[in-house]
Scaffold this motif. Structure first.
Motif, PDB file in Angstrom:
ATOM      1  N   UNK A 130      -5.813  29.557   9.959  1.00  0.00           N
ATOM      2  CA  UNK A 130      -5.327  29.095   8.662  1.00  0.00           C
ATOM      3  C   UNK A 130      -4.746  27.685   8.777  1.00  0.00           C
ATOM      4  N   UNK A 131      -5.020  26.874   7.758  1.00  0.00           N
ATOM      5  CA  UNK A 131      -4.418  25.537   7.718  1.00  0.00           C
ATOM      6  C   UNK A 131      -2.916  25.629   7.474  1.00  0.00           C
ATOM      7  N   UNK A 132      -2.497  26.570   6.672  1.00  0.00           N
ATOM      8  CA  UNK A 132      -1.080  26.748   6.361  1.00  0.00           C
ATOM      9  C   UNK A 132      -0.665  28.168   6.697  1.00  0.00           C
ATOM     10  N   UNK A 133       0.066  28.307   7.772  1.00  0.00           N
ATOM     11  CA  UNK A 133       0.569  29.602   8.214  1.00  0.00           C
ATOM     12  C   UNK A 133       2.030  29.384   8.597  1.00  0.00           C
ATOM     13  N   UNK A 134       2.902  30.232   8.154  1.00  0.00           N
ATOM     14  CA  UNK A 134       4.322  30.022   8.433  1.00  0.00           C
ATOM     15  C   UNK A 134       4.708  30.330   9.882  1.00  0.00           C
ATOM     16  N   UNK A 135       3.827  30.992  10.633  1.00  0.00           N
ATOM     17  CA  UNK A 135       4.141  31.338  12.023  1.00  0.00           C
ATOM     18  C   UNK A 135       3.432  30.468  13.055  1.00  0.00           C
ATOM     19  N   UNK A 136       2.239  29.978  12.736  1.00  0.00           N
ATOM     20  CA  UNK A 136       1.482  29.189  13.713  1.00  0.00           C
ATOM     21  C   UNK A 136       0.879  27.947  13.054  1.00  0.00           C
TER      22      UNK A 136
END
Length: 186
Positions: free
Chosen positions: A93-99
């Protein structure tokens, strides 16, 4: 016939090598065969409209940056089609809160082979996107301190005394920004 290409300068605006956007844009536009240039962020990313193939563009851009800006900066050139393919095939994912997702690029085939071996050695999650592109992830907040990320930042393999092929790494979101900038150049 003109096309769009992304230029990714290695190690710009870190470690004392400062290249400002406006002078970089002017420098790139001074290259014969480059019709238009736009910079992306303040980290050595640009999109150019050019009739040059990637390798002659890379050579000309490295020489122009050294001549005009006084910095010897290796860079990687990707056509816009290559950037589009990287973003389309990115398994993270381009936007992931964990990575965060990163893409490491080499200018030449085989240039990433030692990095793939290191990723395997370190049990680093990764996916080979092409012969010259390697996608990998890093936990948010750790992009400078995991073993693989530290090696990437140095641009050389741990324990290496010889040179490896020039590489550069970008957050995958930066590749999407390159696409948006290319759209503006039309």
């Amino acid at each position: 016939m003109s096309g769009l290409a992304a230029l990714l300068l290695r190690g710009v605006n870190v470690g004392g090598v400062t290249v400002r956007s406006a002078p970089l844009r002017a420098c790139l536009e001074s290259i014969e065969g480059v019709e238009q240039a736009a910079t992306v962020l303040a980290s050595g990313n640009a999109v150019v409209r050019t009739g040059l193939d990637p390798e002659p563009l890379r050579v000309a851009a490295e020489a122009a940056v050294e001549r005009d800006l006084g910095a010897h900066v290796p860079l990687v050139v990707q056509t816009l089609a290559q950037v589009d393919d990287l973003v389309a095939t990115l398994p993270y994912a381009l936007d992931d809160e964990r990575t965060h997702a990163y893409v490491t690029l080499a200018q030449t085939e085989g240039g990433l082979d030692p990095w793939v071996r290191l990723a395997v050695e370190l049990d680093q999650e990764h996916t080979r996107l092409s012969p010259t592109a390697l996608a990998w992830t890093c936990p948010v907040g750790r992009s400078l301190d995991t073993p693989f990320a530290r090696a990437q930042g140095r641009g050389r393999l741990p324990g290496s005394t010889g040179e490896t092929a020039p590489i550069t790494t970008r957050n995958a979101r930066t590749l999407a920004r390159l696409q948006a900038t290319a759209d503006k150049l039309g």
